[in-house]
Design an enzyme around this catalytic site. Structure first.
Site, PDB file in Angstrom:
ATOM      1  N   GLY A  87       0.814  -1.222   0.000  1.00 37.60           N
ATOM      2  CA  GLY A  87       0.000   0.000   0.000  1.00 37.60           C
ATOM      3  C   GLY A  87       0.839   1.260   0.000  1.00 37.60           C
ATOM      4  N   ASP A 122      -4.791 -11.726   0.970  1.00 35.16           N
ATOM      5  CA  ASP A 122      -4.690 -11.794   2.433  1.00 35.16           C
ATOM      6  C   ASP A 122      -5.376 -13.040   2.962  1.00 35.16           C
ATOM      7  OD1 ASP A 122      -4.952  -8.225   3.125  1.00 35.16           O
ATOM      8  OD2 ASP A 122      -3.245  -9.479   2.598  1.00 35.16           O
TER       9      ASP A 122
END
Ligand SMILES: CCCCCCCC/C=C\CCCCCCCC(=O)OC[C@H](COP(=O)(O)OP(=O)(O)OC[C@H]1O[C@@H](n2ccc(N)nc2=O)[C@H](O)[C@@H]1O)OC(=O)CCCCCCC/C=C\CCCCCCCC
Ligand SMILES: O=P([O-])([O-])O[C@@H]1[C@@H](O)[C@H](O)[C@@H](O)[C@H](O)[C@@H]1O
Ligand SMILES: [Mg+2]
Ligand SMILES: [Mg+2]
Length: 199
Positions: A69, A90
């Site tokens: 990110g 994830d």
């Protein structure tokens, strides 16, 4: 809760992000490689009972979920595909971690702990899915005691310390994580209910 550390962690990861950006590394590459590293660490070391080494390897790679990110925001704010890939992979990493522990517990005849680890995996998936489904319906759901960072912190520290021979820590950690994950799922369900039921 751990999200309060995000600014500090972002500052720590920014120089690495810049170095990756200069080399033209895509955030998606970080996301994929990070997930592969987590899965490898979990499925190579945990089933063999190498819980400390496995936890260290997983920790190193799971931090890529922060780095991807940071890099994405450096490169202009990220992409829809990247956001989807991040969240979806994830789940793969989480599944690998708890599957590795389940395989280890089953090999040592600890079927109760295997069941608790399975519950942690399922409850964690419900926590994440509830948020994803809520956001898909245009609602908010960024709430809860045990978000992914907290769940990872608990399971990795418990497994790591257990691997170092600290007695009962892994069992206690998993039982606490199971309770916290179930509670968090309930928090998110209530949070969505309150947004949808006319007052
Ligand atoms: C005693 C025995 C020791 C054995 C070792 C065990 C040590 C365990 C210690 C720590 C474990 C670490 C746990 C925390 C893991 C954190 C990872 C995590 O869960 O992150 C969750 C979030 C990040 O969420 P998200 O992925 O949604 O955010 P992003 O910033 O990625 O943004 C997503 C948006 O970005 C765009 N995008 C993304 C990817 C992509 N490919 N393209 C894109 O475009 C897109 O817009 C997306 O929507 O993290 C948080 O939110 C909270 C911050 C977490 C803080 C963690 C703090 C860790 C604390 C200490 C670490 C010390 C480690 C010590 C290591 C010791 C052993 C090596
Ligand atoms: O905290 P949580 O909701 O269980 O799980 C989170 C997802 O909702 C989010 O989409 C993802 O980007 C985060 O890295 C984490 O996986
Ligand atoms: Mg990420
Ligand atoms: Mg993520």
């Amino acid at each position: 809760m751990l999200k309060l550390l995000r600014p500090a962690v972002t500052r720590v990861l920014t120089p690495l992000g810049r170095a990756l950006a200069r080399r033209g590394i895509s955030p998606n590459v970080i996301t994929v490689l990070g997930t592969l590293g987590v899965a490898a660490g979990a499925l190579v070391f945990y089933p063999r009972g190498q819980l400390f080494l496995g936890s260290v390897v997983i920790t190193v790679f799971v931090l890529s979920d922060l780095l991807d990110g940071v890099l994405a925001r450096m490169l202009g704010g990220g992409s829809t595909w990247g956001a989807f890939l991040d969240s979806t992979l994830d789940r793969v990493g989480d599944a690998a971690i708890f599957s590795g522990l389940i395989l280890w517990f089953m090999s040592t005849g600890e079927t109760v702990l295997a069941a608790v680890a399975l519950f942690c995996l399922v409850a964690g998936a419900v926590v994440s899915y509830a948020k994803a489904r809520a956001e898909g319906l245009g609602l908010t759901c960024d709430v809860g005691l045990a978000e992914r960072s907290e769940r990872l912190l608990v399971v990795l520290v418990a497994a790591g310390l257990g691997g170092l021979g600290v007695p009962y820590i892994l069992a206690v950690g998993l039982w606490l994580l199971a309770a916290a994950s179930a509670f968090t799922a309930g928090q998110r369900i209530v949070h969505v209910y309150r947004q949808t039921v006319p007052t």
